[in-house]
Design a protein around this motif. Sequence first.
Motif, mmCIF file in Angstrom:
data_model
loop_
_atom_site.group_PDB
_atom_site.id
_atom_site.type_symbol
_atom_site.label_atom_id
_atom_site.label_comp_id
_atom_site.label_asym_id
_atom_site.label_seq_id
_atom_site.Cartn_x
_atom_site.Cartn_y
_atom_site.Cartn_z
ATOM 1 N N GLY A 4 47.518 64.705 34.919
ATOM 2 C CA GLY A 4 48.269 64.801 33.831
ATOM 3 C C GLY A 4 47.964 63.649 33.095
ATOM 4 N N LEU A 5 48.508 63.865 31.716
ATOM 5 C CA LEU A 5 48.227 62.875 30.811
ATOM 6 C C LEU A 5 48.832 61.084 30.857
ATOM 7 N N VAL A 6 48.261 60.089 31.367
ATOM 8 C CA VAL A 6 48.563 58.633 31.505
ATOM 9 C C VAL A 6 48.609 57.844 29.853
ATOM 10 N N MET A 7 49.799 57.428 29.860
ATOM 11 C CA MET A 7 49.568 56.081 28.291
ATOM 12 C C MET A 7 49.646 55.193 29.604
ATOM 13 N N GLN A 8 49.552 53.644 29.105
ATOM 14 C CA GLN A 8 49.878 52.685 29.480
ATOM 15 C C GLN A 8 50.540 52.106 27.821
ATOM 16 N N THR A 9 51.084 51.195 28.376
ATOM 17 C CA THR A 9 51.904 49.996 27.303
ATOM 18 C C THR A 9 51.420 48.348 28.019
ATOM 19 N N MET A 10 50.941 47.768 27.614
ATOM 20 C CA MET A 10 50.320 46.479 28.772
ATOM 21 C C MET A 10 50.882 45.135 28.755
ATOM 22 N N SER A 11 51.136 44.152 29.164
ATOM 23 C CA SER A 11 51.341 42.905 29.252
ATOM 24 C C SER A 11 50.845 42.436 30.381
ATOM 25 N N HIS A 12 49.733 41.873 30.550
ATOM 26 C CA HIS A 12 48.878 41.603 31.420
ATOM 27 C C HIS A 12 47.697 40.295 31.084
ATOM 28 N N PRO A 13 49.081 39.673 31.318
ATOM 29 C CA PRO A 13 47.591 38.288 30.986
ATOM 30 C C PRO A 13 46.461 37.718 32.233
ATOM 31 N N HIS A 14 46.304 37.078 31.882
ATOM 32 C CA HIS A 14 44.656 36.537 33.195
ATOM 33 C C HIS A 14 44.052 35.734 31.933
ATOM 34 N N ASP A 15 43.693 35.165 33.731
ATOM 35 C CA ASP A 15 42.838 33.589 33.302
ATOM 36 C C ASP A 15 41.405 33.968 33.731
ATOM 37 N N ALA A 16 40.522 32.435 33.042
ATOM 38 C CA ALA A 16 39.343 32.401 33.405
ATOM 39 C C ALA A 16 38.699 32.462 34.377
ATOM 40 N N ILE A 17 39.969 32.648 35.566
ATOM 41 C CA ILE A 17 39.116 32.725 36.892
ATOM 42 C C ILE A 17 39.203 33.595 37.461
ATOM 43 N N GLY A 18 39.689 34.935 36.232
ATOM 44 C CA GLY A 18 39.240 36.510 37.468
ATOM 45 C C GLY A 18 40.767 36.849 37.985
ATOM 46 N N ALA A 19 42.201 36.281 37.467
ATOM 47 C CA ALA A 19 43.264 36.713 38.312
ATOM 48 C C ALA A 19 44.059 37.310 36.623
ATOM 49 N N ILE A 20 44.230 38.433 37.282
ATOM 50 C CA ILE A 20 45.333 39.709 36.973
ATOM 51 C C ILE A 20 46.567 39.726 37.553
ATOM 52 N N THR A 21 47.691 39.148 36.503
ATOM 53 C CA THR A 21 49.045 38.998 36.746
ATOM 54 C C THR A 21 49.759 39.986 35.769
ATOM 55 N N GLY A 22 50.520 41.010 35.899
ATOM 56 C CA GLY A 22 51.242 41.357 34.427
ATOM 57 C C GLY A 22 52.328 42.607 34.674
ATOM 58 N N ASN A 23 52.934 43.060 34.443
ATOM 59 C CA ASN A 23 53.172 44.612 33.832
ATOM 60 C C ASN A 23 53.294 45.038 33.074
ATOM 61 N N ASP A 24 53.258 46.142 33.255
ATOM 62 C CA ASP A 24 53.251 47.591 32.088
ATOM 63 C C ASP A 24 54.231 48.369 32.370
ATOM 64 N N THR A 25 54.277 49.582 31.892
ATOM 65 C CA THR A 25 55.346 51.051 31.904
ATOM 66 C C THR A 25 54.154 51.600 31.726
ATOM 67 N N LEU A 26 54.122 52.734 32.747
ATOM 68 C CA LEU A 26 53.344 54.248 32.821
ATOM 69 C C LEU A 26 54.334 54.927 32.551
ATOM 70 N N ASN A 27 53.065 56.078 32.220
ATOM 71 C CA ASN A 27 53.880 57.979 31.129
ATOM 72 C C ASN A 27 52.857 58.039 31.487
ATOM 73 N N VAL A 28 53.747 59.239 32.544
ATOM 74 C CA VAL A 28 52.482 59.831 33.492
ATOM 75 C C VAL A 28 53.319 60.816 32.789
ATOM 76 N N MET A 29 53.357 61.935 31.787
ATOM 77 C CA MET A 29 53.587 63.270 31.192
ATOM 78 C C MET A 29 55.104 63.298 31.166
#
Length: 93
Positions: A4-29
């Motif tokens: 189905g249709l997936v939309m994301q609004t993201m707040s994903h801080p990342h750093d220069a050494i390749g780490a991803i941490t954060g949160n978002d709200t996933l909208n599925v249909m």
Amino acid sequence: AVPGLVMQTMSHPHDAIGAITGNDTLNVMGHYFPRTLQGSFAVGSNCRGAGAYTDSLGNEISFVFTAVNDGDTLFLQGADPGAAISGVAQRVR
């Protein structure tokens, strides 16, 4: 995988050494799922990269990307077999 249709609004801080941490709200249909994320990524000198993250819902997502516009825009594509996911991420300054 979720069809189905997936939309994301993201707040994903990342750093220069390749780490991803954060949160978002996933909208599925029309159904909303807040979640947290943790993962890693790497980008090469050719501005292409790959990464993966695990979310608090138990999903494991792998992706590839190309960075353009001095890294302000990413063209993303899911890298998991059977996944038909793609998108564009834009840095907000």
